[in-house]
Scaffold this active site. Structure first.
Site, PDB file in Angstrom:
ATOM      1  N   GLY A  21       4.245 110.756 -60.495  1.00 57.66           N
ATOM      2  CA  GLY A  21       2.953 111.253 -60.039  1.00 57.66           C
ATOM      3  C   GLY A  21       1.865 110.255 -60.363  1.00 57.66           C
ATOM      4  O   GLY A  21       2.082 109.304 -61.118  1.00 57.66           O
ATOM      5  N   GLY A  23      -2.683 109.816 -60.767  1.00 58.55           N
ATOM      6  CA  GLY A  23      -3.973 110.476 -60.898  1.00 58.55           C
ATOM      7  C   GLY A  23      -5.083 109.458 -60.949  1.00 58.55           C
ATOM      8  O   GLY A  23      -4.899 108.287 -60.605  1.00 58.55           O
ATOM      9  N   VAL A  28       2.374 107.717 -63.401  1.00 61.40           N
ATOM     10  CA  VAL A  28       3.487 108.049 -64.281  1.00 61.40           C
ATOM     11  C   VAL A  28       4.794 107.762 -63.549  1.00 61.40           C
ATOM     12  O   VAL A  28       4.990 108.204 -62.409  1.00 61.40           O
ATOM     13  CB  VAL A  28       3.443 109.518 -64.734  1.00 61.40           C
ATOM     14  CG1 VAL A  28       4.647 109.847 -65.613  1.00 61.40           C
ATOM     15  CG2 VAL A  28       2.151 109.814 -65.483  1.00 61.40           C
ATOM     16  N   LYS A  43       3.643 106.029 -68.583  1.00 60.65           N
ATOM     17  CA  LYS A  43       2.312 106.183 -68.001  1.00 60.65           C
ATOM     18  C   LYS A  43       1.618 104.828 -68.021  1.00 60.65           C
ATOM     19  O   LYS A  43       1.417 104.246 -69.089  1.00 60.65           O
ATOM     20  CB  LYS A  43       1.497 107.208 -68.789  1.00 60.65           C
ATOM     21  CG  LYS A  43       0.151 107.540 -68.163  1.00 60.65           C
ATOM     22  CD  LYS A  43      -0.506 108.697 -68.886  1.00 60.65           C
ATOM     23  CE  LYS A  43      -1.790 109.135 -68.212  1.00 60.65           C
ATOM     24  NZ  LYS A  43      -2.412 110.293 -68.883  1.00 60.65           N
ATOM     25  N   ASP A 136      -8.666 119.034 -72.925  1.00 56.54           N
ATOM     26  CA  ASP A 136      -8.391 119.344 -71.519  1.00 56.54           C
ATOM     27  C   ASP A 136      -7.187 120.277 -71.420  1.00 56.54           C
ATOM     28  O   ASP A 136      -6.258 120.038 -70.643  1.00 56.54           O
ATOM     29  CB  ASP A 136      -8.156 118.061 -70.727  1.00 56.54           C
ATOM     30  CG  ASP A 136      -8.253 118.288 -69.214  1.00 56.54           C
ATOM     31  OD1 ASP A 136      -8.901 119.280 -68.814  1.00 56.54           O
ATOM     32  OD2 ASP A 136      -7.686 117.494 -68.451  1.00 56.54           O
TER      33      ASP A 136
END
Length: 416
Positions: A21, A23, A28, A43, A136
């Site tokens: 994925g 962002g 990642v 990451k 978060d």
């Protein structure tokens, strides 16, 4: 999972296998560690986020601090390093799915909700006792294993507290994902572990009632609700909720940190009381989630582990899964096929005035100014000499005017 691979097939000794994925901050990958023959998650920080050697060194310092955590409820960090002009973190590859996906497919029983809350509260207590505030906590950052074990992930905007000044807020401190923010985050005040427990309370409220306690059509209304509104107790919405669980959630959502649980251990203890004499029922069936109307998508994120001063706003997809209390979910919806032909007005103001405004990396002028932009997502960046750069991803879904006011933080301002 996609097959997009980076220009290089390795970072350090780690061999890239596939992309998991991506962002705003990085990508990642599923990777292989040949030294000990195991699969890991790697990451990799986007190269445009590595803005100076000083920031890189600060990144290492905080990443190593997080790497010292060893708890069954927290993802394990194995290694941190530099290669190909960027930074990478090697960590545990988790078997499981995000809580956000679990709760889309079924309603959890009250017993399951309580067990989840206890697990996360205990893990947060451990992190807080080691001076690390996540900042978060949300359903997408909690992974559930097939056996129902919860693990907290994505400490990318965590804050490592300075024992000599535990309440100090660093210049440019990030806030988190709007619908999960505590009132002190919204008001840019110093935060501690009680802010994480507040966010956990938001998750438990969602799980028990099927909706968020606070909501709104735009950033300003969401923040106003967080700082001013008092949500209904969960038991008033879902009568099968044990009163002890409802009371614990209400306590965790206190506007004043002093009114909340003062530790994860205290919150876990209160949640366990819900497994006592009062038999747990089942959470109510949630109505099918519908897309909220006017959304200014925001996630205030520092570029490198809460140190760089770059603030990133993003509304994660999980923020749309639960309709906020009392919000009409049918209003202002914008059909996807119409978004390309319609536009909205973004009114940008900065404090101090005069910040350079970039939209999708294109310079548009200096604030204050109004920009006519196509409906959809846009990367917004504000830059002013001697101030931390500010970055946002804004999703316009309304043809009217959307205000965006940014308070820039001076580089030498220290604590706020």
């Amino acid at each position: 999972m996609t097959d997009n691979l980076p220009h290089t097939s390795t970072y350090g000794r780690y061999q890239i296998l596939s992309e998991v994925g991506r962002g705003a901050m990085g990508v990642v990958y599923r990777a292989h560690d040949p030294q000990i023959d195991r699969r890991i998650a790697l990451k990799v920080l986007r190269q445009d986020r590595v803005t100076s050697n000083d920031l890189v060194q600060r990144f290492f310092k905080e990443a190593k601090a997080i790497g010292r955590l060893s708890h069954p409820g927290i993802v394990t960090v194995y290694d941190v390093g530099q290669d190909h002009g960027t930074i990478f973190i090697a960590m545990e590859f988790l078997e499981g799915i995000p809580l956000s996906e679990v709760i889309e497919s079924k309603s959890l029983s009250v017993e399951e909700i309580i067990d989840l809350g206890i697990q996360v509260a205990d893990a947060l207590d451990y992190a807080h006792s080691h001076g690390i505030i996540h900042r978060d906590i949300k359903s997408t950052n909690i992974i559930l294993s097939p056996a129902g074990r919860a693990k907290i992930t994505d400490f990318g905007i965590a804050h490592v507290e300075d024992p000599s000044a535990p309440q100090q807020t660093q210049a440019g401190e990030i806030l988190g994902t709007p619908v999960y923010m505590s009132p002190e985050q919204v008001m840019s005040r110093p935060v501690d572990g009680r802010s994480d427990l507040y966010s956990l309370g938001i998750i438990l409220y969602e799980l028990t009632t099927g909706r968020r306690p606070f909501g709104g059509d735009n950033l300003a209304s969401i923040f106003r609700a967080i700082t001013q509104d008092t949500p209904l107790p969960p038991v008033a919405i879902a009568p099968d909720t044990p009163k002890s669980l409802s009371d614990a959630i209400v306590k965790s959502l206190s506007k004043d940190p002093e009114g909340r649980f003062q530790s994860g251990t205290a919150m876990a203890k209160a949640l366990r009381s819900g497994l006592g004499p009062e038999p747990p029922g089942r959470a109510p069936e949630r109505p099918a989630a519908r897309r909220p109307g006017v959304l200014v998508a925001v996630l205030l994120v520092l570029a490198i582990l809460g140190i760089t001063g770059v603030i990133y706003l993003q509304q994660g997809p999980d923020a749309e899964r639960f309709p906020p209390v009392g919000q009409d979910q049918t209003a202002h919806q914008v059909p996807v096929e119409e978004q390309t032909a319609r536009s909205g007005l973004l009114a940008v103001n900065s404090t101090p005035a005069g910040a350079q405004v970039f939209v999708n990396n294109e310079f548009k002028g200096k604030a204050p100014l109004e920009l006519n932009l196509p409906l959809g997502k846009h990367d917004i960046r504000l830059s002013l000499p001697d101030y931390y750069e500010w970055e946002a991803q804004v999703q316009l879904e309304d043809e009217g005017k959307t205000p965006l006011s940014v308070r820039l933080i001076a580089i030498d301002s220290g604590a706020t």
